[in-house]
Design an enzyme around this catalytic site. Structure first.
Site, PDB file in Angstrom:
ATOM      1  N   ASN A  72     116.314   1.065 -20.040  1.00 29.73           N
ATOM      2  CA  ASN A  72     115.548   1.844 -21.013  1.00 29.73           C
ATOM      3  C   ASN A  72     116.038   3.284 -21.077  1.00 29.73           C
ATOM      4  O   ASN A  72     116.421   3.864 -20.065  1.00 29.73           O
ATOM      5  CB  ASN A  72     114.057   1.802 -20.659  1.00 29.73           C
ATOM      6  CG  ASN A  72     113.537   0.378 -20.671  1.00 29.73           C
ATOM      7  OD1 ASN A  72     114.175  -0.528 -21.204  1.00 29.73           O
ATOM      8  ND2 ASN A  72     112.387   0.174 -20.050  1.00 29.73           N
ATOM      9  N   VAL A  73     116.011   3.832 -22.276  1.00 30.34           N
ATOM     10  CA  VAL A  73     116.451   5.216 -22.498  1.00 30.34           C
ATOM     11  C   VAL A  73     115.261   6.110 -22.789  1.00 30.34           C
ATOM     12  O   VAL A  73     115.419   7.233 -23.245  1.00 30.34           O
ATOM     13  CB  VAL A  73     117.453   5.251 -23.666  1.00 30.34           C
ATOM     14  CG1 VAL A  73     118.724   4.480 -23.330  1.00 30.34           C
ATOM     15  CG2 VAL A  73     116.828   4.759 -24.973  1.00 30.34           C
ATOM     16  N   ASP A  74     114.020   5.616 -22.529  1.00 32.16           N
ATOM     17  CA  ASP A  74     112.805   6.325 -22.956  1.00 32.16           C
ATOM     18  C   ASP A  74     112.248   7.302 -21.913  1.00 32.16           C
ATOM     19  O   ASP A  74     111.328   8.070 -22.218  1.00 32.16           O
ATOM     20  CB  ASP A  74     111.727   5.308 -23.368  1.00 32.16           C
ATOM     21  CG  ASP A  74     111.362   4.320 -22.264  1.00 32.16           C
ATOM     22  OD1 ASP A  74     110.946   3.184 -22.596  1.00 32.16           O
ATOM     23  OD2 ASP A  74     111.500   4.668 -21.068  1.00 32.16           O
ATOM     24  N   HIS A  76     121.850   2.941 -19.208  1.00 32.49           N
ATOM     25  CA  HIS A  76     122.221   3.145 -20.614  1.00 32.49           C
ATOM     26  C   HIS A  76     121.876   4.546 -21.130  1.00 32.49           C
ATOM     27  O   HIS A  76     121.761   4.765 -22.341  1.00 32.49           O
ATOM     28  CB  HIS A  76     121.549   2.069 -21.487  1.00 32.49           C
ATOM     29  CG  HIS A  76     122.008   0.686 -21.132  1.00 32.49           C
ATOM     30  ND1 HIS A  76     121.288  -0.429 -21.479  1.00 32.49           N
ATOM     31  CD2 HIS A  76     123.090   0.244 -20.464  1.00 32.49           C
ATOM     32  CE1 HIS A  76     121.930  -1.508 -21.008  1.00 32.49           C
ATOM     33  NE2 HIS A  76     123.008  -1.131 -20.399  1.00 32.49           N
ATOM     34  N   CYS A  93     127.857  20.845 -32.143  1.00 32.56           N
ATOM     35  CA  CYS A  93     128.106  21.318 -30.773  1.00 32.56           C
ATOM     36  C   CYS A  93     128.408  22.810 -30.813  1.00 32.56           C
ATOM     37  O   CYS A  93     129.268  23.243 -31.592  1.00 32.56           O
ATOM     38  CB  CYS A  93     129.292  20.571 -30.170  1.00 32.56           C
ATOM     39  SG  CYS A  93     129.868  21.281 -28.624  1.00 32.56           S
ATOM     40  N   GLY A 115     110.686  -7.457 -17.959  1.00 30.25           N
ATOM     41  CA  GLY A 115     110.720  -7.073 -19.360  1.00 30.25           C
ATOM     42  C   GLY A 115     112.110  -6.968 -19.937  1.00 30.25           C
ATOM     43  O   GLY A 115     112.391  -6.095 -20.760  1.00 30.25           O
TER      44      GLY A 115
HETATM   45  C1  BV8 Z   1     130.353  -2.599 -22.088  1.00 23.86           C
HETATM   46  C2  BV8 Z   1     121.258   2.141 -25.185  1.00 23.86           C
HETATM   47  C3  BV8 Z   1     132.696  -2.382 -21.586  1.00 23.86           C
HETATM   48  C4  BV8 Z   1     121.262   2.551 -26.605  1.00 23.86           C
HETATM   49  C5  BV8 Z   1     121.925  -0.221 -25.003  1.00 23.86           C
HETATM   50  C6  BV8 Z   1     129.868 -10.083 -21.496  1.00 23.86           C
HETATM   51  C7  BV8 Z   1     129.396 -11.119 -22.226  1.00 23.86           C
HETATM   52  C8  BV8 Z   1     129.002 -10.896 -23.582  1.00 23.86           C
HETATM   53  C9  BV8 Z   1     129.044  -9.625 -24.173  1.00 23.86           C
HETATM   54  C10 BV8 Z   1     129.492  -8.598 -23.427  1.00 23.86           C
HETATM   55  C11 BV8 Z   1     129.921  -8.821 -22.109  1.00 23.86           C
HETATM   56  N1  BV8 Z   1     130.302  -7.626 -21.601  1.00 23.86           N
HETATM   57  C12 BV8 Z   1     130.148  -6.665 -22.589  1.00 23.86           C
HETATM   58  C13 BV8 Z   1     129.664  -7.246 -23.693  1.00 23.86           C
HETATM   59  C14 BV8 Z   1     129.353  -6.569 -24.897  1.00 23.86           C
HETATM   60  C15 BV8 Z   1     127.939  -5.938 -24.882  1.00 23.86           C
HETATM   61  C16 BV8 Z   1     126.857  -6.976 -24.752  1.00 23.86           C
HETATM   62  O1  BV8 Z   1     126.319  -7.237 -23.686  1.00 23.86           O
HETATM   63  N2  BV8 Z   1     126.493  -7.527 -25.911  1.00 23.86           N
HETATM   64  C17 BV8 Z   1     125.375  -8.500 -25.928  1.00 23.86           C
HETATM   65  C18 BV8 Z   1     124.530  -8.195 -27.147  1.00 23.86           C
HETATM   66  C19 BV8 Z   1     125.881  -9.908 -25.914  1.00 23.86           C
HETATM   67  N3  BV8 Z   1     127.808  -4.966 -23.794  1.00 23.86           N
HETATM   68  C20 BV8 Z   1     128.259  -3.720 -24.048  1.00 23.86           C
HETATM   69  O2  BV8 Z   1     128.759  -3.359 -25.079  1.00 23.86           O
HETATM   70  C21 BV8 Z   1     128.088  -2.727 -22.900  1.00 23.86           C
HETATM   71  N4  BV8 Z   1     129.325  -2.012 -22.707  1.00 23.86           N
HETATM   72  O3  BV8 Z   1     130.275  -3.706 -21.622  1.00 23.86           O
HETATM   73  O4  BV8 Z   1     131.496  -1.806 -22.086  1.00 23.86           O
HETATM   74  C22 BV8 Z   1     133.106  -3.395 -22.593  1.00 23.86           C
HETATM   75  C23 BV8 Z   1     133.160  -3.004 -23.918  1.00 23.86           C
HETATM   76  C24 BV8 Z   1     133.518  -3.978 -24.870  1.00 23.86           C
HETATM   77  C25 BV8 Z   1     133.788  -5.322 -24.523  1.00 23.86           C
HETATM   78  C26 BV8 Z   1     133.727  -5.635 -23.159  1.00 23.86           C
HETATM   79  C27 BV8 Z   1     133.351  -4.700 -22.201  1.00 23.86           C
HETATM   80  C28 BV8 Z   1     127.040  -1.646 -23.267  1.00 23.86           C
HETATM   81  C29 BV8 Z   1     125.689  -2.251 -23.337  1.00 23.86           C
HETATM   82  C30 BV8 Z   1     124.633  -1.123 -23.511  1.00 23.86           C
HETATM   83  C31 BV8 Z   1     124.329  -0.859 -24.960  1.00 23.86           C
HETATM   84  N5  BV8 Z   1     123.216   0.107 -25.067  1.00 23.86           N
HETATM   85  N6  BV8 Z   1     120.943   0.707 -25.056  1.00 23.86           N
HETATM   86  C32 BV8 Z   1     119.888   2.481 -27.239  1.00 23.86           C
HETATM   87  O5  BV8 Z   1     118.914   2.131 -26.545  1.00 23.86           O
HETATM   88  O6  BV8 Z   1     119.831   2.800 -28.423  1.00 23.86           O
HETATM   89  S1  BV8 Z   1     121.531  -1.876 -24.818  1.00 23.86           S
HETATM   90  C33 BV8 Z   1     119.851  -1.982 -25.262  1.00 23.86           C
HETATM   91  O7  BV8 Z   1     119.676  -3.324 -25.638  1.00 23.86           O
HETATM   92  C34 BV8 Z   1     118.867  -1.755 -24.149  1.00 23.86           C
HETATM   93  O8  BV8 Z   1     119.227  -0.687 -23.321  1.00 23.86           O
HETATM   94  C35 BV8 Z   1     118.896  -3.090 -23.421  1.00 23.86           C
HETATM   95  O9  BV8 Z   1     119.952  -3.164 -22.514  1.00 23.86           O
HETATM   96  C36 BV8 Z   1     119.169  -4.061 -24.551  1.00 23.86           C
HETATM   97  C37 BV8 Z   1     117.890  -4.704 -24.992  1.00 23.86           C
HETATM   98  O10 BV8 Z   1     117.569  -5.623 -23.995  1.00 23.86           O
HETATM   99  P1  BV8 Z   1     116.122  -5.541 -23.285  1.00 23.86           P
HETATM  100  O11 BV8 Z   1     115.897  -4.203 -22.717  1.00 23.86           O
HETATM  101  O12 BV8 Z   1     116.056  -6.720 -22.409  1.00 23.86           O
HETATM  102  O13 BV8 Z   1     115.106  -5.633 -24.524  1.00 23.86           O
HETATM  103  P2  BV8 Z   1     114.912  -6.832 -25.561  1.00 23.86           P
HETATM  104  O14 BV8 Z   1     114.197  -6.232 -26.684  1.00 23.86           O
HETATM  105  O15 BV8 Z   1     116.184  -7.566 -25.788  1.00 23.86           O
HETATM  106  O16 BV8 Z   1     113.929  -7.839 -24.788  1.00 23.86           O
HETATM  107  C38 BV8 Z   1     112.664  -7.389 -24.398  1.00 23.86           C
HETATM  108  C39 BV8 Z   1     112.130  -8.466 -23.480  1.00 23.86           C
HETATM  109  O17 BV8 Z   1     110.865  -8.030 -23.003  1.00 23.86           O
HETATM  110  C40 BV8 Z   1     111.919  -9.802 -24.195  1.00 23.86           C
HETATM  111  O18 BV8 Z   1     112.449 -10.864 -23.389  1.00 23.86           O
HETATM  112  C41 BV8 Z   1     110.386  -9.919 -24.290  1.00 23.86           C
HETATM  113  O19 BV8 Z   1     109.942 -11.260 -24.164  1.00 23.86           O
HETATM  114  C42 BV8 Z   1     109.945  -9.098 -23.091  1.00 23.86           C
HETATM  115  N7  BV8 Z   1     108.612  -8.494 -23.207  1.00 23.86           N
HETATM  116  C43 BV8 Z   1     107.938  -8.154 -24.337  1.00 23.86           C
HETATM  117  N8  BV8 Z   1     106.732  -7.583 -24.002  1.00 23.86           N
HETATM  118  C44 BV8 Z   1     106.676  -7.575 -22.632  1.00 23.86           C
HETATM  119  C45 BV8 Z   1     107.884  -8.141 -22.123  1.00 23.86           C
HETATM  120  N9  BV8 Z   1     108.131  -8.286 -20.799  1.00 23.86           N
HETATM  121  C46 BV8 Z   1     107.164  -7.846 -19.945  1.00 23.86           C
HETATM  122  N10 BV8 Z   1     105.984  -7.279 -20.350  1.00 23.86           N
HETATM  123  C47 BV8 Z   1     105.708  -7.140 -21.680  1.00 23.86           C
HETATM  124  N11 BV8 Z   1     104.552  -6.576 -22.054  1.00 23.86           N
END
Ligand code: BV8
Length: 251
Positions: free
Chosen positions: A108-110, A125, A153, A193
């Site tokens: 989280n970035v919050d 992140h 900047c 979460g």
């Molecule tokens: C990188 C900041 C080197 C910005 C974010 C390997 C395999 C596949 C893909 C990749 C891989 N390695 C790299 C990749 C690419 C990519 C990636 O993972 N893509 C995904 C989409 C497949 N990763 C990257 O690009 C990372 N960099 O690896 O660099 C590289 C580069 C290129 C290629 C290779 C390597 C950078 C990733 C970070 C990006 N920045 N955030 C901003 O916030 O604006 S990511 C952002 O999205 C969040 O920070 C978080 O990480 C993600 C969202 O996920 P969650 O936090 O889990 O939230 P989400 O909404 O998805 O789910 C919420 C969950 O909560 C749900 O399950 C829900 O049921 C649950 N919930 C709801 N209410 C509740 C609850 N749980 C509990 N209580 C509740 N009340």
């Protein structure tokens, strides 16, 4: 503590919480949902309803339309400023005092963990309350408000951007290395979460499993990690985490 409440949790889960020495926790957007911060899964609303977060959170999107991306983050900053940490954030801040070793890793970035009193949070992140120069990649604490959007900047007159990690960008080395270290050293790992789809964050619970830790997932919905979790609780973190810690006599 009423007997019934302890009964709702698996006795081995209670034992794991009571006997743990080194605890690591990974949180995602879901832990802030009960505070009113939309998750990445939640459909965006208003101005942003036609945009997918992962389409805005990239350096390409910023190059294409820096004003649009800056204004999206300004909207999110206002949202975060208008809410409070919830019982889930507070429970984690309380937990830190009860274990010899406790590490809180967040996607989280919050900044809500810090506002709930958690110290030493490992921000994988980044954080939208900080700003950095898009060209020089340095954090810029203050700048002159000239009405430019994004602001410029003070040093190189390049665009300023939020100090967050965008898709396709590397994570801060110190943060991901420390996160991997505590995940491989812990005997109890909580995954709260998170949808467990974004990497490299999503590999941390796997690392903890491989090193023999008890891994507890808390999420109202199943995730790709659920089949591997030692325990997976289908409930909101702000409700079940305080209950679980009370049942285990941790807080
Ligand atoms: C990188 C900041 C080197 C910005 C974010 C390997 C395999 C596949 C893909 C990749 C891989 N390695 C790299 C990749 C690419 C990519 C990636 O993972 N893509 C995904 C989409 C497949 N990763 C990257 O690009 C990372 N960099 O690896 O660099 C590289 C580069 C290129 C290629 C290779 C390597 C950078 C990733 C970070 C990006 N920045 N955030 C901003 O916030 O604006 S990511 C952002 O999205 C969040 O920070 C978080 O990480 C993600 C969202 O996920 P969650 O936090 O889990 O939230 P989400 O909404 O998805 O789910 C919420 C969950 O909560 C749900 O399950 C829900 O049921 C649950 N919930 C709801 N209410 C509740 C609850 N749980 C509990 N209580 C509740 N009340």
């Amino acid at each position: 503590m009423s007997a019934t409440r302890a009964a709702t949790f698996h006795p081995e889960l209670i034992t794991a919480l009571r006997s743990a020495r080194r605890v690591a926790v990974l949180t995602g957007a879901g832990v802030s949902a009960e505070s009113g911060v939309p998750t990445f899964r939640d459909a965006q609303t208003g101005l942003w309803e036609n945009f997918k977060p992962e389409d805005l959170a990239t350096p390409e999107a910023f190059r294409r339309n820096p004003k649009l991306v800056w204004e999206w983050y300004e909207w999110r900053r206002q949202k975060v400023r208008s809410v409070q940490p919830n019982a889930g954030h507070r429970a984690l801040a309380g937990m830190a005092k009860r274990y010899a070793e406790f590490a809180l890793i967040t996607q989280n970035v919050d900044g809500l963990h810090q506002r709930a009193g958690s110290a030493g949070v490992i921000e994988l992140h980044g954080n939208i309350t900080r700003t950095r120069c898009f060209n020089e990649n340095i954090v810029v604490p203050e700048w002159t408000h000239t009405g430019e959007v994004p602001p410029l900047c003070p040093q190189c007159k390049g665009h300023l951007r939020p100090d967050v990690v965008w898709f396709g960008e590397d994570l801060p080395e110190a943060a991901i290395n420390e996160a991997k270290r505590v995940s491989s050293a812990c005997d109890l790992f909580l995954s709260l979460g998170t949808s467990s789809v974004v990497y490299p964050a999503a590999m941390l619970p796997e690392i903890a499993l491989r090193t023999g830790a008890t891994v507890v997932e808390i999420n109202p919905d199943e995730t790709p990690f659920t089949p591997n979790a030692t325990f997976s609780l289908r409930a909101p973190s702000g409700v079940v985490l305080p209950d679980l810690l009370r049942a285990a006599g941790i807080v």
